[in-house]
Design a protein around this motif. Sequence first.
Motif, PDB file in Angstrom:
ATOM      1  N   GLU A   1       0.825  -1.210   0.000  1.00 13.03           N
ATOM      2  CA  GLU A   1       0.000   0.000   0.000  1.00 13.03           C
ATOM      3  C   GLU A   1       0.858   1.259   0.000  1.00 13.03           C
ATOM      4  O   GLU A   1       0.515   2.260  -0.641  1.00 13.03           O
ATOM      5  CB  GLU A   1      -0.947  -0.011   1.200  1.00 13.03           C
ATOM      6  CG  GLU A   1      -2.036  -1.064   1.072  1.00 13.03           C
ATOM      7  CD  GLU A   1      -2.895  -1.194   2.326  1.00 13.03           C
ATOM      8  OE1 GLU A   1      -2.732  -0.367   3.264  1.00 13.03           O
ATOM      9  OE2 GLU A   1      -3.706  -2.128   2.388  1.00 13.03           O
ATOM     10  N   ALA A   2       1.996   1.220   0.704  1.00 17.90           N
ATOM     11  CA  ALA A   2       2.886   2.381   0.720  1.00 17.90           C
ATOM     12  C   ALA A   2       3.459   2.642  -0.669  1.00 17.90           C
ATOM     13  O   ALA A   2       3.526   3.787  -1.126  1.00 17.90           O
ATOM     14  CB  ALA A   2       4.009   2.169   1.727  1.00 17.90           C
ATOM     15  N   LEU A   3       3.892   1.580  -1.356  1.00 20.65           N
ATOM     16  CA  LEU A   3       4.428   1.744  -2.711  1.00 20.65           C
ATOM     17  C   LEU A   3       3.360   2.271  -3.662  1.00 20.65           C
ATOM     18  O   LEU A   3       3.614   3.191  -4.456  1.00 20.65           O
ATOM     19  CB  LEU A   3       4.970   0.410  -3.226  1.00 20.65           C
ATOM     20  CG  LEU A   3       6.288  -0.070  -2.607  1.00 20.65           C
ATOM     21  CD1 LEU A   3       6.547  -1.530  -2.982  1.00 20.65           C
ATOM     22  CD2 LEU A   3       7.451   0.807  -3.045  1.00 20.65           C
TER      23      LEU A   3
ATOM     24  N   PHE B   1       7.429  -0.066  -9.634  1.00 21.31           N
ATOM     25  CA  PHE B   1       8.273  -1.173  -9.186  1.00 21.31           C
ATOM     26  C   PHE B   1       7.928  -2.455  -9.920  1.00 21.31           C
ATOM     27  O   PHE B   1       6.837  -2.612 -10.469  1.00 21.31           O
ATOM     28  CB  PHE B   1       8.129  -1.389  -7.675  1.00 21.31           C
ATOM     29  CG  PHE B   1       6.749  -1.808  -7.227  1.00 21.31           C
ATOM     30  CD1 PHE B   1       6.425  -3.150  -7.093  1.00 21.31           C
ATOM     31  CD2 PHE B   1       5.772  -0.859  -6.960  1.00 21.31           C
ATOM     32  CE1 PHE B   1       5.157  -3.544  -6.685  1.00 21.31           C
ATOM     33  CE2 PHE B   1       4.503  -1.239  -6.552  1.00 21.31           C
ATOM     34  CZ  PHE B   1       4.194  -2.581  -6.410  1.00 21.31           C
ATOM     35  N   THR B   2       8.896  -3.374  -9.899  1.00 20.38           N
ATOM     36  CA  THR B   2       8.706  -4.708 -10.448  1.00 20.38           C
ATOM     37  C   THR B   2       9.534  -5.681  -9.618  1.00 20.38           C
ATOM     38  O   THR B   2      10.379  -5.261  -8.821  1.00 20.38           O
ATOM     39  CB  THR B   2       9.109  -4.769 -11.933  1.00 20.38           C
ATOM     40  OG1 THR B   2       8.739  -6.037 -12.478  1.00 20.38           O
ATOM     41  CG2 THR B   2      10.613  -4.554 -12.116  1.00 20.38           C
ATOM     42  N   ALA B   3       9.291  -6.959  -9.802  1.00 20.38           N
ATOM     43  CA  ALA B   3      10.038  -8.022  -9.132  1.00 20.38           C
ATOM     44  C   ALA B   3      10.053  -7.848  -7.616  1.00 20.38           C
ATOM     45  O   ALA B   3      11.083  -8.008  -6.973  1.00 20.38           O
ATOM     46  CB  ALA B   3      11.470  -8.096  -9.674  1.00 20.38           C
ATOM     47  N   LEU B   4       8.884  -7.538  -7.046  1.00 22.93           N
ATOM     48  CA  LEU B   4       8.761  -7.378  -5.596  1.00 22.93           C
ATOM     49  C   LEU B   4       8.729  -8.752  -4.936  1.00 22.93           C
ATOM     50  O   LEU B   4       7.959  -9.627  -5.332  1.00 22.93           O
ATOM     51  CB  LEU B   4       7.478  -6.610  -5.258  1.00 22.93           C
ATOM     52  CG  LEU B   4       7.107  -6.466  -3.791  1.00 22.93           C
ATOM     53  CD1 LEU B   4       8.157  -5.651  -3.045  1.00 22.93           C
ATOM     54  CD2 LEU B   4       5.728  -5.816  -3.651  1.00 22.93           C
ATOM     55  N   THR B   5       9.567  -8.933  -3.925  1.00 18.33           N
ATOM     56  CA  THR B   5       9.615 -10.203  -3.206  1.00 18.33           C
ATOM     57  C   THR B   5       9.985  -9.929  -1.754  1.00 18.33           C
ATOM     58  O   THR B   5      10.577  -8.893  -1.450  1.00 18.33           O
ATOM     59  CB  THR B   5      10.643 -11.168  -3.847  1.00 18.33           C
ATOM     60  OG1 THR B   5      10.603 -12.415  -3.175  1.00 18.33           O
ATOM     61  CG2 THR B   5      12.046 -10.602  -3.792  1.00 18.33           C
ATOM     62  N   GLY B   6       9.619 -10.857  -0.860  1.00 21.72           N
ATOM     63  CA  GLY B   6       9.981 -10.648   0.533  1.00 21.72           C
ATOM     64  C   GLY B   6       9.324 -11.638   1.473  1.00 21.72           C
ATOM     65  O   GLY B   6       8.617 -12.555   1.045  1.00 21.72           O
TER      66      GLY B   6
ATOM     67  N   SER C   1      12.603   9.285  -5.464  1.00 20.64           N
ATOM     68  CA  SER C   1      12.039   9.952  -4.289  1.00 20.64           C
ATOM     69  C   SER C   1      10.734   9.298  -3.832  1.00 20.64           C
ATOM     70  O   SER C   1      10.469   9.218  -2.630  1.00 20.64           O
ATOM     71  CB  SER C   1      11.826  11.435  -4.567  1.00 20.64           C
ATOM     72  OG  SER C   1      11.013  11.622  -5.719  1.00 20.64           O
ATOM     73  N   ARG C   2       9.936   8.817  -4.743  1.00 16.33           N
ATOM     74  CA  ARG C   2       8.673   8.189  -4.354  1.00 16.33           C
ATOM     75  C   ARG C   2       8.909   6.906  -3.565  1.00 16.33           C
ATOM     76  O   ARG C   2       8.094   6.529  -2.723  1.00 16.33           O
ATOM     77  CB  ARG C   2       7.823   7.905  -5.590  1.00 16.33           C
ATOM     78  CG  ARG C   2       7.316   9.179  -6.259  1.00 16.33           C
ATOM     79  CD  ARG C   2       6.510   8.890  -7.489  1.00 16.33           C
ATOM     80  NE  ARG C   2       6.011  10.127  -8.087  1.00 16.33           N
ATOM     81  CZ  ARG C   2       5.286  10.185  -9.185  1.00 16.33           C
ATOM     82  NH1 ARG C   2       4.964   9.066  -9.816  1.00 16.33           N
ATOM     83  NH2 ARG C   2       4.869  11.339  -9.658  1.00 16.33           N
ATOM     84  N   HIS C   3      10.016   6.252  -3.822  1.00 19.05           N
ATOM     85  CA  HIS C   3      10.347   5.046  -3.067  1.00 19.05           C
ATOM     86  C   HIS C   3      10.761   5.397  -1.633  1.00 19.05           C
ATOM     87  O   HIS C   3      10.457   4.654  -0.696  1.00 19.05           O
ATOM     88  CB  HIS C   3      11.453   4.269  -3.781  1.00 19.05           C
ATOM     89  CG  HIS C   3      11.027   3.766  -5.119  1.00 19.05           C
ATOM     90  ND1 HIS C   3      10.477   2.519  -5.309  1.00 19.05           N
ATOM     91  CD2 HIS C   3      11.034   4.370  -6.339  1.00 19.05           C
ATOM     92  CE1 HIS C   3      10.175   2.361  -6.583  1.00 19.05           C
ATOM     93  NE2 HIS C   3      10.508   3.468  -7.236  1.00 19.05           N
ATOM     94  N   ALA C   4      11.439   6.540  -1.463  1.00 16.20           N
ATOM     95  CA  ALA C   4      11.775   7.004  -0.113  1.00 16.20           C
ATOM     96  C   ALA C   4      10.513   7.373   0.648  1.00 16.20           C
ATOM     97  O   ALA C   4      10.387   7.079   1.840  1.00 16.20           O
ATOM     98  CB  ALA C   4      12.726   8.194  -0.185  1.00 16.20           C
ATOM     99  N   VAL C   5       9.570   8.013  -0.025  1.00 17.80           N
ATOM    100  CA  VAL C   5       8.284   8.342   0.594  1.00 17.80           C
ATOM    101  C   VAL C   5       7.564   7.058   1.015  1.00 17.80           C
ATOM    102  O   VAL C   5       7.020   6.965   2.117  1.00 17.80           O
ATOM    103  CB  VAL C   5       7.413   9.163  -0.376  1.00 17.80           C
ATOM    104  CG1 VAL C   5       5.981   9.302   0.144  1.00 17.80           C
ATOM    105  CG2 VAL C   5       8.030  10.539  -0.618  1.00 17.80           C
ATOM    106  N   ALA C   6       7.580   6.055   0.139  1.00 17.14           N
ATOM    107  CA  ALA C   6       6.925   4.784   0.450  1.00 17.14           C
ATOM    108  C   ALA C   6       7.583   4.100   1.641  1.00 17.14           C
ATOM    109  O   ALA C   6       6.898   3.560   2.514  1.00 17.14           O
ATOM    110  CB  ALA C   6       6.959   3.868  -0.774  1.00 17.14           C
ATOM    111  N   PHE C   7       8.917   4.125   1.701  1.00 17.53           N
ATOM    112  CA  PHE C   7       9.607   3.476   2.808  1.00 17.53           C
ATOM    113  C   PHE C   7       9.286   4.159   4.133  1.00 17.53           C
ATOM    114  O   PHE C   7       9.032   3.501   5.137  1.00 17.53           O
ATOM    115  CB  PHE C   7      11.116   3.471   2.564  1.00 17.53           C
ATOM    116  CG  PHE C   7      11.890   2.818   3.666  1.00 17.53           C
ATOM    117  CD1 PHE C   7      11.758   1.468   3.924  1.00 17.53           C
ATOM    118  CD2 PHE C   7      12.734   3.565   4.467  1.00 17.53           C
ATOM    119  CE1 PHE C   7      12.461   0.856   4.954  1.00 17.53           C
ATOM    120  CE2 PHE C   7      13.448   2.966   5.501  1.00 17.53           C
ATOM    121  CZ  PHE C   7      13.314   1.614   5.743  1.00 17.53           C
TER     122      PHE C   7
END
Length: 197
Positions: free
Chosen positions: A116-118, A125-130, A168-174
């Motif tokens: 949801e944050a992303l 983004f692509t290839a999200l895993t975890g 920057s949007r990834h920093a906001v999401a994190f």
Amino acid sequence: MPDSPTSPPLFLRAVRSLAAVKPRSELVVRDLDAPPRLAPHTWATSVEADIGHRGDGTDDLDEPDTSGRLILLYDPDGQDAWHGEFRLVCFVQARLEPEQLGDEMLPQVGWSWLTEALESSGAGFTALTGTVTQTASVRFGDGGGGPREDDVELRASWSPTESDADLSRHAVAFAALVASAAGLPPLGVPSLHRTTG
């Protein structure tokens, strides 16, 4: 060092875009030494939150309720598993409240904090895993024998798809991920938590 003359301009642009984001005042941001062997070029930061944090930048969070690390990896030659030249890796650990213990939906909820944050930040983004893991620990030795502490840990990685290296949007999401894990209310919504002092 990110600002080394040997650092590629695209990597420097990505680092500066990540470092320029200023998260909400309840979060404490610190630079970290990035693990050097994960990629030819790396950068890292930490974000910490504590329910009792004053948000004025003067308190020290020795044992925060929630902490996170974000690592940027860059390989100019790309890596097949990354689907590109960049990869973002994160680790977030949050202390659980007693009512959350034994919640079978906790892994799904923890994962949704990230997705949801992303999505809400507009990060591509692509290839999200975890993975999402629940852990329990008790301190022993000097000052040990304390109460059991239960945590949830989220480890994830993904590849940003922005072609201009503005991450920057990834920093906001994190930052939003850490805030959610810490139980902070959405921005503009007052907290119901009472602090004593």
